[in-house]
Design a protein around this motif. Structure first.
Motif, mmCIF file in Angstrom:
data_model
loop_
_atom_site.group_PDB
_atom_site.id
_atom_site.type_symbol
_atom_site.label_atom_id
_atom_site.label_comp_id
_atom_site.label_asym_id
_atom_site.label_seq_id
_atom_site.Cartn_x
_atom_site.Cartn_y
_atom_site.Cartn_z
ATOM 1 N N UNK A 485 8.463 -20.810 -35.918
ATOM 2 C CA UNK A 485 7.769 -19.456 -35.000
ATOM 3 C C UNK A 485 8.269 -18.354 -35.842
ATOM 4 N N UNK A 486 9.660 -18.099 -35.308
ATOM 5 C CA UNK A 486 10.038 -16.411 -35.636
ATOM 6 C C UNK A 486 9.389 -16.021 -37.380
ATOM 7 N N UNK A 487 9.970 -16.987 -38.398
ATOM 8 C CA UNK A 487 9.633 -16.572 -39.708
ATOM 9 C C UNK A 487 8.147 -16.833 -39.879
ATOM 10 N N UNK A 488 7.493 -17.244 -38.840
ATOM 11 C CA UNK A 488 5.782 -16.875 -39.191
ATOM 12 C C UNK A 488 5.361 -16.246 -38.212
ATOM 13 N N UNK A 489 5.513 -15.170 -37.398
ATOM 14 C CA UNK A 489 5.922 -14.020 -37.037
ATOM 15 C C UNK A 489 6.239 -13.285 -37.818
ATOM 16 N N UNK A 490 7.171 -12.997 -39.005
ATOM 17 C CA UNK A 490 7.810 -12.476 -39.437
ATOM 18 C C UNK A 490 6.576 -12.372 -40.706
ATOM 19 N N UNK A 491 5.939 -13.069 -41.754
ATOM 20 C CA UNK A 491 5.423 -13.736 -42.204
ATOM 21 C C UNK A 491 3.940 -13.098 -42.054
ATOM 22 N N UNK A 492 3.462 -13.181 -40.868
ATOM 23 C CA UNK A 492 1.656 -12.418 -40.410
ATOM 24 C C UNK A 492 2.295 -11.607 -40.700
ATOM 25 N N UNK A 493 3.169 -10.663 -39.995
ATOM 26 C CA UNK A 493 2.748 -8.666 -39.768
ATOM 27 C C UNK A 493 3.195 -8.675 -41.926
ATOM 28 N N UNK A 494 3.779 -9.514 -42.392
ATOM 29 C CA UNK A 494 3.130 -8.965 -44.297
ATOM 30 C C UNK A 494 2.795 -8.932 -44.447
ATOM 31 N N UNK A 495 1.798 -10.094 -43.771
ATOM 32 C CA UNK A 495 0.077 -10.289 -44.619
ATOM 33 C C UNK A 495 -0.415 -9.259 -44.413
ATOM 34 N N UNK A 496 -0.712 -9.059 -43.160
ATOM 35 C CA UNK A 496 -1.196 -7.595 -42.124
ATOM 36 C C UNK A 496 -1.325 -7.009 -43.109
ATOM 37 N N UNK A 497 0.316 -6.574 -43.822
ATOM 38 C CA UNK A 497 0.122 -5.197 -44.686
ATOM 39 C C UNK A 497 0.344 -5.168 -45.591
ATOM 40 N N UNK A 498 -0.572 -6.799 -46.432
ATOM 41 C CA UNK A 498 -0.818 -6.649 -47.452
ATOM 42 C C UNK A 498 -2.052 -6.758 -47.218
ATOM 43 N N UNK A 499 -2.740 -7.786 -46.816
ATOM 44 C CA UNK A 499 -4.524 -7.633 -46.586
ATOM 45 C C UNK A 499 -4.206 -5.930 -46.330
ATOM 46 N N UNK A 500 -4.054 -4.874 -45.035
ATOM 47 C CA UNK A 500 -4.049 -2.940 -45.123
ATOM 48 C C UNK A 500 -4.623 -2.688 -46.487
ATOM 49 N N UNK A 501 -3.081 -3.235 -47.558
ATOM 50 C CA UNK A 501 -2.899 -2.568 -48.643
ATOM 51 C C UNK A 501 -4.588 -2.670 -49.890
ATOM 52 N N UNK A 502 -4.665 -4.212 -49.865
ATOM 53 C CA UNK A 502 -6.276 -4.627 -50.492
ATOM 54 C C UNK A 502 -7.106 -4.054 -50.089
ATOM 55 N N UNK A 503 -7.577 -3.918 -48.564
ATOM 56 C CA UNK A 503 -8.500 -3.388 -47.968
ATOM 57 C C UNK A 503 -8.695 -1.994 -48.741
ATOM 58 N N UNK A 504 -7.544 -1.239 -48.700
ATOM 59 C CA UNK A 504 -7.040 0.379 -49.202
ATOM 60 C C UNK A 504 -7.376 0.225 -49.739
#
Length: 676
Positions: A485-504
């Protein structure tokens, strides 16, 4: 002393018939044009006159014959157009041209015409200039009394109307008068005043002659160091401005300096270089001094044959030009030569001529008598010429009218053909230049387009592929069910950042592609800057809160700008996003907008206290269509460099540009200006 018989030149009275007809043609044309105000104020024609005057002015001290030809054309056309400014400038150039040729009486004739025109128009600047130029010709003729009288008249006008440039010319001429009269200290004082005035006005081109004259005086005072320094500096300035007369002056002055240093052979080399330059120009005033210097140099070299040759050439030329000073010096040289060769009768004859010329130069009483006799003769001769011309006109009036009509029609046809041909050539030349400029602009546009395509492909292949690949890897890890669950939480934050970069990146990419495809004029409106800035800050507030960055807005709520609102919104959004990327937790971003002192321009600033940039990066940052210059943000954010390129592009559409100041480790400040 008996006055010399005045050598009347018939060429000054009896003009060739073709010249008379041309003058009549222009007078008839002038009469017609005065009934047509549009022709009098034809801008194209006055511009052509101005070009002729400028071309002739550029030939001062280099090609007097060409100067006279161009100035004469400008004078005739100015009279035809009733263009007073062009007429006076042309008269001034004609006076200068004849002075350079050594025809001082003709020079005085045109300067007097200039003075009369300036008097009638109450043009005080031209009045002062006319008096000073007239004085130059009288100095050459050895009439120092009349020259001084005119110079002080010019100086009174120049001082009254604060004509500094004219004052510089007047002081130089006063220096020349005192120079010739042997008043060394007074001459140096006037020369120095002239030099100071010219240099205070940023004009060092005249200094080549002033320094040369000052050097002569220091040489006479045996101050060889100052003389040598001034001669060399004079030559440097002459070469800097490519002034051929100045070069000839400086070279032979250096020759004089070397003769004084008992180095006549080295001096001869300088004299011969000066001779070649002065002969190429056709200028006669400096050439007289050169002939005297060559004669003295060959005397020092014990070459009596060449010394005599140049002394005799100097004598003939000075007599033809009525140059009393050089008549005195050349006759003295010839007297000594004939005495040395035991031809005592000729020696005595030249000695008398030398003494007579010296008396005319340095004896005030004789000088005044000479002036009075010359003025009386000129008056009587002018009266006779006027009567002769009047009688001739009465007798030949009918014949001349018929002949002039035929010639005038022929000249009109020829002139029209020449004008048509000239205009066609100008039009063809202009079209060639326009075509060349268009092709060059097209080449630049093509190069920029190719550069943009290469950059766009790089962005698509790297900047979009990398975050998408990262997302794909994260999703595969989710499918494996091997994550805590901790790794999932960390990867979700990373995933959110990657999506923001793609959107921008996608937003900027689409905006940039749209800008390139639909490259048209933007619609500008007046809008409130406060509303736009508050909206954009609100959109960025979430990202700022996550990084614990404070955004501060300083703006008058009624402040307005005139621009394309959508494109300025994109610029603001990218600048705030850029600042967020390079700020650490606890930093702040200050956004402000303020009017200039004139209330015509509003300046918008986005400043942060983030990591800043080195100077080497800021110099490359604001260049369109180049390889991307981006760095990782403080949280590892990547950038394509496309955002700043959008800012540059949209600001250029609004007639503005992006400016930046940054210090590595101390933050950055971006700003641009818009009409208020």
């Amino acid at each position: 002393m008996k006055s010399k018989k005045f050598n009347f030149n018939k060429k000054q009275v009896y003009y060739p018939i073709s010249f008379i007809l041309i003058q009549m043609f222009f007078v008839v044309s002038l009469a017609k044009n005065r009934t047509d105000p549009d022709k009098i104020h034809d801008v194209k024609d006055t511009n052509y006159v101005n070009r002729l005057i400028q071309q002739s002015s550029n030939l001062w001290s280099s090609k007097p014959d060409s100067l006279i030809l161009l100035a004469d054309q400008a004078l005739l056309l100015s009279i035809q157009l009733n263009y007073s400014k062009g007429e006076m400038s042309a008269l001034k150039n004609l006076g200068a041209g004849y002075y350079e040729k050594g025809d001082y009486l003709q020079s005085i004739f045109y300067y007097n015409r200039l003075l009369g025109r300036a008097d009638s128009l109450k043009d005080y600047k031209k009045q002062a200039e006319s008096y000073s130029h007239l004085a130059t010709s009288y100095i050459a003729l050895g009439d120092h009394s009349k020259a001084t009288q005119m110079l002080y008249q010019a100086l009174r006008i120049a001082e009254k109307y604060d004509l500094k440039l004219t004052s510089g010319h007047i002081f130089h001429n006063l220096g020349m008068v005192h120079h010739y009269q042997g008043k060394t200290d007074d001459a140096l004082n006037f020369y120095n005043k002239s030099k100071i005035i010219y240099e205070s006005l940023g004009d060092t081109s005249k200094s080549t002659f002033i320094l040369g004259n000052m050097a002569h005086l220091y040489l006479n005072k045996k101050d060889y160091k100052k003389a040598g320094d001034f001669y060399n500096f004079s030559l440097v300035l002459a070469e800097k401005y490519d002034n051929k007369k100045g070069k000839g002056n400086a070279l032979q002055s250096l020759g004089n300096f070397l003769v004084q240093q008992n180095m006549p052979l080295r001096a001869l080399d300088f004299y011969l270089k000066a001779k070649k330059i002065l002969e190429s120009t056709g200028e006669k005033t400096e050439y007289l001094r050169l002939l005297e210097n060559l004669s003295h140099c060959y005397i020092e070299l014990n070459d009596d044959k060449l010394a005599f040759k140049y002394a005799y050439e100097l004598y003939n030329l000075s007599v033809s030009q009525k140059q009393l000073y050089y008549i005195h010096t050349s006759a003295d040289l010839l007297s000594k030569w004939y005495e040395k060769n035991e031809e005592f009768k000729k020696a005595l004859s030249f000695l008398k001529q030398s003494k007579n010329a010296a008396d005319s130069l340095y004896n005030d009483e004789n000088k005044q008598n000479l002036v009075r006799l010359e003025e009386k003769y000129k008056y009587e001769k002018n009266e006779a010429i006027t009567e002769l011309v009047h009688t001739s006109q009465l007798e030949k009036k009918q014949k001349l009218l018929v002949v002039s009509s035929v010639v005038a029609v022929s000249l009109v046809i020829v002139a029209m053909l020449l004008i048509i041909n000239l205009r066609q050539r100008k039009r063809s030349h202009s079209e060639l230049i326009d075509s060349k400029e268009f092709i060059e602009k097209q080449n630049v546009s093509l190069e920029e387009a190719n550069s943009f395509k290469e950059h766009l492909l790089g962005v698509m292949t790297h900047d979009m592929r990398t975050p998408i690949s990262s997302l794909n890897n994260i999703l595969q890890l989710f499918d494996s069910n091997l994550l805590t669950s901790e790794e999932i939480q960390r990867l979700m934050l990373s995933c959110h950042r990657e999506i923001n970069e793609i959107v921008n990146l996608t937003d900027n990419l689409l905006l940039w592609i749209g800008a390139q495809i639909y490259n048209r004029d933007v619609e500008k409106v007046r809008f409130k800057l406060g509303d736009l800035l508050e909206d954009e800050i609100g959109l960025q507030q979430l990202n700022a809160s996550k990084k614990k960055i404070k955004i501060i807005l300083q703006i008058d709520e009624n402040l307005e700008a005139f621009a394309n609102k959508e494109s300025i919104t994109i610029v603001i959004r990218n600048l705030i996003n850029n600042s967020l990327k390079f700020c650490n937790p606890g930093d702040q971003i200050n956004i402000s907008a303020a009017l200039s002192k004139t209330d015509q321009v509003v300046t918008i600033r986005v400043a942060d206290t983030g990591v800043g940039m080195p100077k080497s990066l800021t110099e490359k940052l604001l260049k369109l269509n180049k390889r991307k210059l981006s760095r990782l943000g403080t949280n590892g954010e990547e950038g394509s460099g496309l955002g700043l390129q959008l800012c540059l592009y949209y600001l250029s559409l609004n007639g503005s540009e992006l400016c930046v100041e940054s210090t590595d480790g101390q933050g950055s400040k971006f700003w641009f200006e818009l009409p208020s």
